[in-house]
Scaffold this active site. Structure first.
Site, PDB file in Angstrom:
ATOM      1  N   PRO A 232      29.453  56.589  46.236  1.00 59.65           N
ATOM      2  CA  PRO A 232      28.153  55.998  46.577  1.00 59.65           C
ATOM      3  C   PRO A 232      28.128  55.497  48.010  1.00 59.65           C
ATOM      4  O   PRO A 232      29.179  55.283  48.623  1.00 59.65           O
ATOM      5  CB  PRO A 232      28.018  54.835  45.569  1.00 59.65           C
ATOM      6  CG  PRO A 232      28.999  55.122  44.489  1.00 59.65           C
ATOM      7  CD  PRO A 232      30.120  55.873  45.132  1.00 59.65           C
ATOM      8  N   THR A 235      30.688  52.508  50.232  1.00 60.13           N
ATOM      9  CA  THR A 235      31.949  52.229  49.547  1.00 60.13           C
ATOM     10  C   THR A 235      33.160  52.362  50.469  1.00 60.13           C
ATOM     11  O   THR A 235      34.282  52.077  50.053  1.00 60.13           O
ATOM     12  CB  THR A 235      32.120  53.175  48.343  1.00 60.13           C
ATOM     13  OG1 THR A 235      31.870  54.528  48.764  1.00 60.13           O
ATOM     14  CG2 THR A 235      31.153  52.801  47.235  1.00 60.13           C
ATOM     15  N   THR A 238      33.580  56.388  55.429  1.00 58.21           N
ATOM     16  CA  THR A 238      33.733  56.499  56.879  1.00 58.21           C
ATOM     17  C   THR A 238      34.799  55.536  57.391  1.00 58.21           C
ATOM     18  O   THR A 238      35.518  55.845  58.348  1.00 58.21           O
ATOM     19  CB  THR A 238      32.383  56.219  57.569  1.00 58.21           C
ATOM     20  OG1 THR A 238      31.379  57.077  57.017  1.00 58.21           O
ATOM     21  CG2 THR A 238      32.474  56.475  59.063  1.00 58.21           C
ATOM     22  N   HIS A 454       6.162  33.829  31.775  1.00 54.11           N
ATOM     23  CA  HIS A 454       6.736  35.177  31.855  1.00 54.11           C
ATOM     24  C   HIS A 454       8.255  35.098  32.038  1.00 54.11           C
ATOM     25  O   HIS A 454       9.012  35.752  31.304  1.00 54.11           O
ATOM     26  CB  HIS A 454       6.094  35.941  33.022  1.00 54.11           C
ATOM     27  CG  HIS A 454       6.556  37.358  33.150  1.00 54.11           C
ATOM     28  ND1 HIS A 454       5.814  38.420  32.701  1.00 54.11           N
ATOM     29  CD2 HIS A 454       7.698  37.891  33.683  1.00 54.11           C
ATOM     30  CE1 HIS A 454       6.471  39.553  32.942  1.00 54.11           C
ATOM     31  NE2 HIS A 454       7.615  39.252  33.550  1.00 54.11           N
ATOM     32  N   GLU A 455       8.716  34.312  33.010  1.00 55.86           N
ATOM     33  CA  GLU A 455      10.147  34.195  33.260  1.00 55.86           C
ATOM     34  C   GLU A 455      10.850  33.460  32.123  1.00 55.86           C
ATOM     35  O   GLU A 455      11.993  33.782  31.781  1.00 55.86           O
ATOM     36  CB  GLU A 455      10.397  33.481  34.595  1.00 55.86           C
ATOM     37  CG  GLU A 455       9.786  34.154  35.807  1.00 55.86           C
ATOM     38  CD  GLU A 455      10.210  35.609  35.953  1.00 55.86           C
ATOM     39  OE1 GLU A 455      11.336  35.950  35.506  1.00 55.86           O
ATOM     40  OE2 GLU A 455       9.439  36.413  36.492  1.00 55.86           O
TER      41      GLU A 455
END
Length: 644
Positions: A232, A235, A238, A454-455
């Site tokens: 990915p 990570t 390079t 909502h939370e």
């Protein structure tokens, strides 16, 4: 002899600007010696001329190019007081005869008639003068401009610059690789690469191949042709290559896959040939190609491209150079990509990239090592718990951790602290994951109440589900695009079971379920939740084979080989849609039932959120009690009372 060499070295070197200067000097000289352009004559009016002509002061008048009249006075007239300042001289040849006066005539025929009227027609003569230099410049200037523009464009396309291999028109096919050798200062070493122990060991072995080839060839082995770093973004692929450049005592050529791409046909293949030619001349050597998927994409996948695809020509040349006739030199190719699934199969076979090194996201131990590296330059508080920071960052890549440390330092500096503290790192995690706080947003009382419930719905549902991730905190402070958030600490696991998927979908739908129970209507605030549950339910049915009716089958297509054609029938498509919707609706009803039975706890939590805006795990345990499925933290499972 030494003095002679010094004198020769002091001589000025030839420069093309000398030629430009000589040409300009010649043009100026021609203009100066042409004479007519630098004559200085007195301007008079036509009426003054006719007065002089009537007084017999005019010896002759010469009409040049039918519109300029040059007047020459007689010797007697030049001695008159009125004409004493009328005798000019040439700037170059003072002895030449120049006109005394000049004026513009209108129509030539009318001028001749006026001279006839005063019987002075005999003094008139016509002449035509040409400016050879001006005509020459006007004729050749367009061609010079076209040639100059063409040279400028070609130089820009070939990489610009006044010199060097890539700076000239005919060197456009030269490789753009940057060479690192023992003369180049490379500070990155394997000590700077934290974690990634398996990948680092493989890369170290490649360097060892080139340093001590006899150690392996004496037993009949062959040095690998290439190694592909896959993983990915962020990570450390390079970074591993930079460490190889710092550790290897051999020439190291570094470039990107896009460096082979050019608008001219054949340039990419030419650059590949030139790259391997340079590498063979400096053998043993290493070539590093970053983002190789720019040229290594599987051939023949794009039906829109013609048969003479420049990218495919470049790939074909790369395949030939890596494993063709006469390729027995000690040149190893290291490449990096995060899209190994789209690479050409011929590029991935043994003999070209013999080794595929997977560079995955770091685990808990590796994250701790990465924190050790990136915390070195920071002025941090004494006793900073690195284990705690490692546990708070599951799923973070090495680049994310580096950004986290930098962001924490910036947050501490913003508040004029002398050292970076633990809270600064927690704030940095919130900043990176959720975005910047937007406290300037002004919500109405009704909107704030809706967001709070909502939370709170997310929090209550996750608190009473066995496989839900542990809840860390709940906030209704807007961050990024979200108006509020419930923060969880995901477990590090390599496999996920069906119950885990279903509980996560149920928790995500808990916010909308809370709105339905309290307000008897739903809002648009659950867009992110709907996107998340749809993606998870789709993965269960179409990728992981976790649905009984669709069965043990996957339609995962990472390489995009199916294109626009569905790999299933219309009947199966209807079944997939039905099952995805069924999973989501079932978990939504499950969240509704759970919240309906815990409505009093939901009200308490929402009221606390409206009051404080941010609440933590301690507040949740106070309001909701201890979770019946509370997962113990990893640190608590370690027995620290070991015997000596």
């Amino acid at each position: 002899m030494a003095n002679d060499k010094k004198n020769l070295s002091k001589k000025p070197k030839f420069s093309p600007y000398w030629i430009y200067g000589i040409i300009i000097a010649i043009f100026i000289g021609i203009q100066l010696f042409s004479g007519s352009s630098y004559e200085e004559t007195n301007e008079i009016t036509p009426s003054q001329f006719f007065e002089y002509a009537k007084d017999n002061d005019v010896e002759k008048v010469v009409v040049v190019n039918r519109h300029i009249a040059k007047v020459y006075l007689t010797d007697e007239a030049e001695k008159k007081e009125i004409h004493k300042n009328s005798k000019p001289a040439s700037l170059i040849t003072p002895s030449s005869r120049l006109p005394n006066y000049s004026f513009e005539i209108g129509d030539l025929q009318n001028f001749e008639n006026d001279l006839k009227a005063i019987n002075k027609y005999d003094i008139l003569s016509n002449n035509t003068e040409e400016n050879v230099l001006a005509d020459f410049i006007l004729g050749i200037l367009p061609f010079l401009l076209l040639i100059g523009v063409w040279i400028f464009i070609m130089r820009r396309m070939s990489g610009g610059g006044a010199g060097g291999a890539g700076g000239q028109i005919f060197n456009i096919g030269k490789s753009k690789a940057k060479l690192f050798d023992e003369k180049t200062e490379i500070k990155t070493t394997f000590k700077d690469v934290a974690g990634l122990e398996g990948a680092k060991e493989e890369v170290q072995e490649i360097v060892d191949f080139l340093k001590f080839p006899e150690k392996y060839t004496n037993l009949g082995g062959k040095i690998p042709k290439g190694a592909l770093l896959v993983g990915p973004p962020g990570t450390g692929k390079t970074l591993l290559a930079k460490a190889v450049a710092g550790e290897a005592k051999v020439p190291f050529f570094s470039l990107s896959g896009s460096d082979f791409v050019e608008m001219f046909v054949g340039v990419g293949a030419s650059r590949v040939r030139d790259l391997f030619k340079q590498a063979k001349e400096k053998s043993p050597s290493i070539i590093f190609i970053d983002e190789i998927d720019a040229i290594g994409r599987a051939r023949g996948k794009n039906a829109m491209s013609g048969s003479n695809d420049e990218r495919e020509n470049t790939l074909n040349q790369l395949l030939t150079e890596m494993d063709g006739f006469g390729t027995k030199t000690n040149v190893i190719v290291i490449a990096a990509t995060n899209r190994a699934d789209i690479l050409d199969k011929a590029l991935m076979r043994a003999g070209r990239f013999d080794r595929q090194i997977f560079v995955d996201l770091p685990n808990l131990t590796e994250r701790k090592a990465i924190f050790d590296v990136h915390l070195r330059p920071l002025k941090k508080e004494e006793g900073l718990d690195i284990d705690f920071l490692s546990k708070q960052t599951p799923g973070f890549s090495g680049a994310d951790i580096a950004n986290l440390c930098n962001e924490a330092a910036l947050i501490a500096a913003r508040t004029d602290k002398k050292a970076v503290e633990k809270q600064d790192f927690l704030d940095a995690v919130d900043r990176i994951v959720g975005g910047l706080e937007r406290r300037s947003n002004l919500f109405s009382v009704e909107e704030k109440k809706t967001i709070a419930y909502h939370e709170a719905g997310h929090a209550v549902v996750s608190w009473f589900l066995k496989y839900a991730d542990p809840l860390v905190k709940v906030t209704i402070v807007p961050r990024g695009k979200s108006l509020g958030a419930a923060w969880y600490l995901p477990q590090e696991a390599y496999i996920t079971r069906t119950n885990k998927f279903l509980d996560e979908i149920c928790v995500t739908m808990g916010g909308r379920a809370a709105e339905q129970i309290i307000f008897n209507e739903i809002s648009t605030g659950a867009l992110g939740d709907l996107e998340s549950v749809t993606k998870k339910a789709k993965a269960m049915v179409m990728i992981y084979g976790l649905n009984d009716k669709v069965g043990n089958i996957t339609y995962y297509d990472p390489a995009g080989e199916n294109g626009f054609v569905k790999p299933y029938s219309e009947k199966t498509a209807e079944l997939i849609d039905t099952e995805i919707k069924g999973i989501i609706e079932t978990q939504f009803q499950r969240a509704l039932d759970l919240l309906a039975s815990k409505k009093d706890l939901l009200d308490k939590l929402a009221e606390r959120l409206i009051e404080r805006e941010v609440i933590f795990k301690d507040d949740l345990e106070e309001l909701l009690g201890v979770s019946p499925f509370k997962l113990k933290e990893e640190a608590e499972t370690v027995d620290t009372n070991t015997e000596a």
